[in-house]
Scaffold this motif. Structure first.
Motif, PDB file in Angstrom:
ATOM      1  N   ALA A  19       0.816  -1.220   0.000  1.00 53.51           N
ATOM      2  CA  ALA A  19       0.000   0.000   0.000  1.00 53.51           C
ATOM      3  C   ALA A  19       0.850   1.271   0.000  1.00 53.51           C
ATOM      4  CB  ALA A  19      -0.921  -0.001   1.223  1.00 53.51           C
ATOM      5  N   GLU A  44       2.537   4.146  -1.302  1.00 57.42           N
ATOM      6  CA  GLU A  44       2.487   4.851  -2.583  1.00 57.42           C
ATOM      7  C   GLU A  44       3.790   5.626  -2.769  1.00 57.42           C
ATOM      8  OE1 GLU A  44      -1.038   7.175  -2.790  1.00 57.42           O
ATOM      9  OE2 GLU A  44      -2.385   5.443  -2.635  1.00 57.42           O
ATOM     10  N   ARG A  70       9.204   2.918  -6.808  1.00 54.27           N
ATOM     11  CA  ARG A  70       9.588   1.517  -6.602  1.00 54.27           C
ATOM     12  C   ARG A  70      10.999   1.386  -6.043  1.00 54.27           C
ATOM     13  NH1 ARG A  70      11.298  -1.901 -11.641  1.00 54.27           N
ATOM     14  NH2 ARG A  70      12.775  -0.552 -12.684  1.00 54.27           N
TER      15      ARG A  70
END
Length: 438
Positions: A315, A317, A320
Motif C-alpha cells: 500500500a 504509494e 519503486r
C-alpha cells in the motif's frame, strides 16, 4: 489481541530466546510454537511435526547436504591447502599477491562448498598465519578472509540460492547463473579494498625474498585441476538441463570423494570419519533451521502478521526504488540477527510477489538479497564469519577482526548500488545462457 501486538510479542520472544544463546533452530521453533498456541490453543500439538516436515519434504533439498558434503571433503582433506598454495605460487610476484590469493582462494573454494563458514575455516587456517608472518596487519589478514568467506553464498553452487529457488519456485540453475558475474565483481572489489587497506596501514608490498620456479608452480596443479573440473562439470549439467540440482550435487560429491581418495591416497575409513561427521553436523543444522523457519513462517501467517506486513508494504504509494530501499533495510536488519537460510525461508515468499508487482526481476532480486545476507555474516551481533575467524585466530583481538571486516560491508553496499544502477550485471548471463525468463 491485535495483529500488531501479536507480531511484537512473537518477534520479542524470538529475540529473547536468541539472546540466551539458544541455537537458532530451537529459538525459531519455540517462538513459533508460542505464536501458534496464541492463535490455535492446544490444537497446535497436532500440526507442529507435520508443518516442519512439509517445510523440508522437497526433493530439491537433497542437493543441500550433498553440496555441504562436497565442501567438507575438500575442507577436510589436503585439497584446500593445495588450492591455497597454487594461487599463492602463481600470484606471488603481484604486489599484494598473498592477500589477493587468499581472497581468490575463498572465491574458488566457495564454488566447491557453497558454505561461508567452511570457506573461512579452510582458507583462514592457512592464509591468516601466512599473511601475518609476512607482515600484513592482523586486521587486513582476518578481515579479508572473513569477507572472502561470504562469497560462499553468492557464487554457485550456493545453498541460499537453492533455498530461495525452492521458496519462490524459481529456476535454481538460472539463480546460480545470476550469481556468477556479481560474485566475480564482488571478488574484484574485495581485492581492490584489501590492497588499499594494507597500503594505508603501512604495509610495503615486497616480494624480493620469494622465488617460485615454473616447476614449483606446475607441481601443485595436477592435484587442484581435477577438483576444478568437477565444479565445471557440475555447473554444466545444471545449466545444460542434463540433471536436476539434487542429481548434480550427488554426482559432484561422489566424484570429489573419488578424486580425493585417489590423489591423496586416503583409503582408510577413519580418514573420512571427521569429514562425514562435519558434513552431517552442518547439514542437520541447516535442515533444522529450514524446518523451524517454516514453522515460524506458518505462525506469522496464522496470526495474520505476514499478510498485514505485505498489505502495508504494497500500500506504500512510493517510487519503486524507495520500496526497494525499504526492503533492503528490512533484510539488512534481519540479517544482523538471523542466518541467511532462515531469513530467506521466512521473507522470500512474502517479498517475492511485492518485488514482481513493482516490476523487478526476481533473479536480480535474489542476488541483491544474497549480498544483503553477506553483510550480516561479517557484522555483529551474530556475524557468523567473525566467530569462525576468532576461533581459528584466538590471538587476534576481536576488535581487530571486526574493524578489519566492517569496511567490506560498505563494499557490499556499494555493490548493491551498482547492481541497482546496472541490473544487467545479474540478469545478462542467465538470459544469455538460458534465454529470457518468462
Amino acid at each position: 489481541m491485535t495483529t500488531s501486538m501479536s507480531g511484537m510479542i512473537l518477534i520479542a520472544t524470538l529475540f529473547l530466546f536468541l539472546a540466551t544463546g539458544m541455537p537458532i533452530a530451537f529459538a525459531l521453533g519455540l517462538a513459533a510454537m508460542g505464536g501458534l498456541f496464541m492463535a490455535m490453543g492446544f490444537e497446535v500439538i497436532g500440526i507442529v511435526a507435520e508443518t516442519m516436515f512439509a517445510g523440508i519434504g522437497n526433493l530439491a533439498f537433497v542437493s543441500i547436504p550433498m553440496f555441504v558434503l562436497m565442501g567438507a571433503i575438500v575442507a577436510g582433506s589436503p585439497a584446500g591447502a593445495d588450492l591455497y598454495r597454487a594461487l599463492d605460487r602463481w600470484l606471488y610476484k603481484v604486489p599484494g599477491g598473498l592477500v589477493l590469493s587468499n581472497i581468490g582462494a575463498c572465491a574458488v573454494f566457495s564454488g566447491m562448498t557453497g558454505s561461508s563458514p567452511a570457506t573461512c575455516a579452510a582458507i583462514g587456517k592457512l592464509g591468516i598465519p601466512e599473511m601475518m608472518n609476512r607482515g600484513y596487519p592482523a586486521s587486513v589478514a582476518t578481515g579479508s578472509i572473513a569477507a572472502g568467506g561470504t562469497l560462499g553464498i553468492l557464487l554457485p553452487p550456493s545453498v541460499t540460492m537453492i533455498v530461495y529457488g525452492i521458496a519462490t519456485e524459481t529456476s535454481i540453475g538460472r539463480l546460480f547463473l545470476a550469481g556468477v558475474i556479481p560474485g566475480l565483481m564482488l571478488t574484484a572489489m574485495f581485492m581492490a579494498w584489501a590492497l588499499i587497506d594494507a597500503r594505508r596501514k603501512g604495509f610495503r608490498f615486497d616480494t624480493s625474498g620469494l622465488v617460485y620456479t615454473l616447476r614449483d608452480k606446475l607441481a601443485v596443479l595436477p592435484r587442484v585441476l581435477p577438483l576444478m573440473l568437477i565444479i565445471v562439470a557440475v555447473l554444466y549439467v545444471l545449466y545444460g538441463g542434463v540433471a536436476t540440482p539434487s542429481e548434480a550435487a550427488g554426482a559432484g560429491a561422489m566424484l570429489t570423494l573419488i578424486v580425493v581418495m585417489v590423489v591423496y591416497r586416503l583409503y582408510k575409513l577413519r580418514s573420512f570419519s571427521g569429514i562425514f561427521g562435519s558434513g552431517m553436523r552442518e547439514s542437520v543444522m541447516i535442515m533444522m533451521i529450514l524446518a523451524s523457519a517454516e514453522l515460524f513462517a506458518f505462525a506469522l501467517s496464522s496470526l495474520y502478521i505476514t499478510q498485514s506486513v505485505a498489505e502495508v508494504i504494497a500500500a506504500l504509494e512510493v517510487n519503486r526504488w524507495v520500496l526497494m530501499g525499504v526492503i533492503n533495510v528490512f533484510l539488512l536488519v534481519a540479517g544482523l540477527f538471523l542466518p541467511p537460510v532462515a531469513v530467506i525461508v521466512m521473507s522470500a515468499p512474502l517479498l517475492y510477489p511485492i518485488v514482481i508487482q513493482a516490476g523487478f526481476d526476481p533473479y536480480w532480486f535474489a542476488v541483491i538479497l544474497t549480498v544483503n545476507m553477506e553483510i550480516g555474516l561479517i557484522t555483529p551481533p551474530v556475524g557468523l564469519n567473525l566467530f569462525v575467524i576468532k576461533g581459528i585466530t584466538p590471538q587476534v583481538p576481536t576488535k581487530e577482526i571486526l574493524w578489519g571486516a566492517l569496511p567490506y560491508a560498505l563494499v557490499m553496499v556499494l555493490a548493491i548500488v551498482i547492481m541497482c544502477v546496472f541490473p544487467q550485471i545479474a540478469t545478462f548471463l542467465p538470459d544469455y545462457v538460458m534465454g529470457p525468463a518468462i
